[in-house]
Design a protein around this motif. Structure first.
Motif, PDB file in Angstrom:
ATOM      1  N   GLN A   1       0.834  -1.206   0.000  1.00 32.25           N
ATOM      2  CA  GLN A   1       0.000   0.000   0.000  1.00 32.25           C
ATOM      3  C   GLN A   1       0.867   1.254   0.000  1.00 32.25           C
ATOM      4  O   GLN A   1       0.588   2.213  -0.722  1.00 32.25           O
ATOM      5  N   LYS A   2       1.930   1.245   0.774  1.00 34.45           N
ATOM      6  CA  LYS A   2       2.843   2.389   0.811  1.00 34.45           C
ATOM      7  C   LYS A   2       3.500   2.603  -0.557  1.00 34.45           C
ATOM      8  O   LYS A   2       3.584   3.727  -1.041  1.00 34.45           O
TER       9      LYS A   2
ATOM     10  N   LEU B   1       2.369   1.674  -3.507  1.00 27.92           N
ATOM     11  CA  LEU B   1       1.384   2.089  -4.500  1.00 27.92           C
ATOM     12  C   LEU B   1       0.867   3.508  -4.271  1.00 27.92           C
ATOM     13  O   LEU B   1       0.189   4.064  -5.140  1.00 27.92           O
ATOM     14  N   SER B   2       1.189   4.105  -3.151  1.00 28.54           N
ATOM     15  CA  SER B   2       0.718   5.466  -2.864  1.00 28.54           C
ATOM     16  C   SER B   2       1.586   6.541  -3.515  1.00 28.54           C
ATOM     17  O   SER B   2       1.276   7.721  -3.411  1.00 28.54           O
ATOM     18  N   LYS B   3       2.646   6.141  -4.205  1.00 30.92           N
ATOM     19  CA  LYS B   3       3.501   7.119  -4.894  1.00 30.92           C
ATOM     20  C   LYS B   3       2.649   7.872  -5.911  1.00 30.92           C
ATOM     21  O   LYS B   3       1.780   7.298  -6.559  1.00 30.92           O
ATOM     22  N   PRO B   4       2.896   9.177  -6.079  1.00 29.73           N
ATOM     23  CA  PRO B   4       2.029   9.976  -6.952  1.00 29.73           C
ATOM     24  C   PRO B   4       2.147   9.629  -8.439  1.00 29.73           C
ATOM     25  O   PRO B   4       1.166   9.735  -9.181  1.00 29.73           O
TER      26      PRO B   4
ATOM     27  N   ALA C   1       5.068   4.211  -8.755  1.00 23.62           N
ATOM     28  CA  ALA C   1       4.278   3.380  -7.846  1.00 23.62           C
ATOM     29  C   ALA C   1       4.393   1.902  -8.220  1.00 23.62           C
ATOM     30  O   ALA C   1       4.610   1.049  -7.342  1.00 23.62           O
TER      31      ALA C   1
ATOM     32  N   LEU D   1      -5.887  -3.640  -3.488  1.00 23.03           N
ATOM     33  CA  LEU D   1      -4.948  -2.520  -3.366  1.00 23.03           C
ATOM     34  C   LEU D   1      -4.480  -2.052  -4.733  1.00 23.03           C
ATOM     35  O   LEU D   1      -4.395  -0.844  -5.003  1.00 23.03           O
TER      36      LEU D   1
ATOM     37  N   SER E   1      -7.360  -0.206  -6.494  1.00 26.69           N
ATOM     38  CA  SER E   1      -7.507   1.161  -5.962  1.00 26.69           C
ATOM     39  C   SER E   1      -6.439   2.089  -6.529  1.00 26.69           C
ATOM     40  O   SER E   1      -6.705   3.255  -6.805  1.00 26.69           O
ATOM     41  N   ALA E   2      -5.244   1.557  -6.723  1.00 26.36           N
ATOM     42  CA  ALA E   2      -4.147   2.375  -7.243  1.00 26.36           C
ATOM     43  C   ALA E   2      -4.287   2.648  -8.738  1.00 26.36           C
ATOM     44  O   ALA E   2      -3.844   3.695  -9.228  1.00 26.36           O
TER      45      ALA E   2
ATOM     46  N   THR F   1      -8.279   5.033 -11.411  1.00 25.44           N
ATOM     47  CA  THR F   1      -8.648   6.449 -11.384  1.00 25.44           C
ATOM     48  C   THR F   1      -8.659   6.940 -12.829  1.00 25.44           C
ATOM     49  O   THR F   1      -8.041   6.312 -13.703  1.00 25.44           O
TER      50      THR F   1
END
Length: 194
Positions: free
Chosen positions: A71-72, A74-77, A82, A133, A136-137, A140
Motif C-alpha cells: 500500500q505504501k 502504490l501510494s507514490k504519486p 508506484a 490494493l 484502488s491504485a 482512477t
C-alpha cells in the motif's frame, strides 16, 4: 523450554514463519515448531490445536506487513514510480535471506490439499487484498488513461506476475533477472515513455 503464557507470541510466530518458509507447510511438524519457538509441543497443541492454525496466524501477520508495504509503495504519486516500487517490494520480499526464502504464499499454494481449507482461505484473502490494493491504485481517471489495458486486466496480470517471479526466483535465484522481468511488465502496462 518456555511455557506458552511466558513467551512472546509475536516472536514465536516470527520463528514459526521461518520454519514454514524453510520447510514448507507440508514438511513442517509440530516438533519443528516447538524446537524453533522454544514452546513445548503440548503447549502449542493446547493453544493452537494444530500446525495449520500456527501457520494461519503466522501467515496473517506476514501478509499484513507485506500488504502494508504494498500500500505504501502504490501510494507514490507517479504511476510508473508506484508500480516500480510495488515490484521492488515483491522482489525484495522473495529474495530476502541467505539463501533467499522465496515466495511464502506461492510455496504454500503448492503444498495445499483438500484438507487445508483454512490455509487456502488465508492465501486467497491475501491475494484478494493485493488485487484490491492494486485496483484502488490503478482505477482512477488519470491512471486509466496511462494504462495500455483496463485496470481489471492489469491487476490480474500484475498479481499473476508476482506469483510467477516467485517461481522464477526458486529456479534461477537471480534477483537482477526478476527486476528486469518486472520492469518489462511496467513498460508493457504503461503508455508513452519507457
Amino acid at each position: 523450554m518456555a511455557r506458552l503464557r511466558e513467551f512472546d507470541e509475536e516472536d514465536a510466530f516470527s520463528k514459526a514463519l521461518d520454519v514454514f518458509w524453510h520447510k514448507g507447510l507440508r514438511g513442517t511438524t509440530m516438533l519443528d515448531l516447538a524446537s524453533a519457538t522454544g514452546i513445548q509441543r503440548g503447549s502449542l497443541y493446547n493453544a493452537y490445536g494444530d500446525k495449520e492454525e500456527v501457520f494461519v496466524r503466522a501467515f496473517q501477520r506476514y501478509a499484513g506487513r507485506f500488504l502494508a508495504d504494498v500500500q505504501k509503495a502504490l501510494s507514490k504519486p507517479d504511476l510508473r514510480t508506484a508500480l516500480t516500487a510495488f515490484f521492488d517490494v515483491s522482489v525484495r520480499t522473495i529474495t530476502a535471506g541467505s539463501p533467499s526464502r522465496g515466495c511464502l504464499s506461492t510455496r504454500t499454494a503448492f503444498d495445499l490439499d483438500e484438507a487445508s481449507p483454512r490455509v487456502a482461505e488465508s492465501l486467497k484473502a491475501m491475494l484478494d487484498t493485493l488485487g484490491q490494493l492494486l485496483m484502488s491504485a490503478l482505477d482512477t481517471r488519470e491512471r486509466r488513461a496511462q494504462l495500455t489495458m483496463p485496470p481489471e486486466q492489469a491487476v490480474r496480470l500484475i498479481v499473476a506476475t508476482t506469483r510467477g517471479i516467485g517461481v522464477l526466483e526458486r529456479v534461477y535465484g537471480d534477483r537482477k533477472s526478476l527486476k528486469l522481468t518486472t520492469a518489462a511488465l511496467v513498460n508493457a502496462l504503461l503508455k508513452g515513455r519507457k
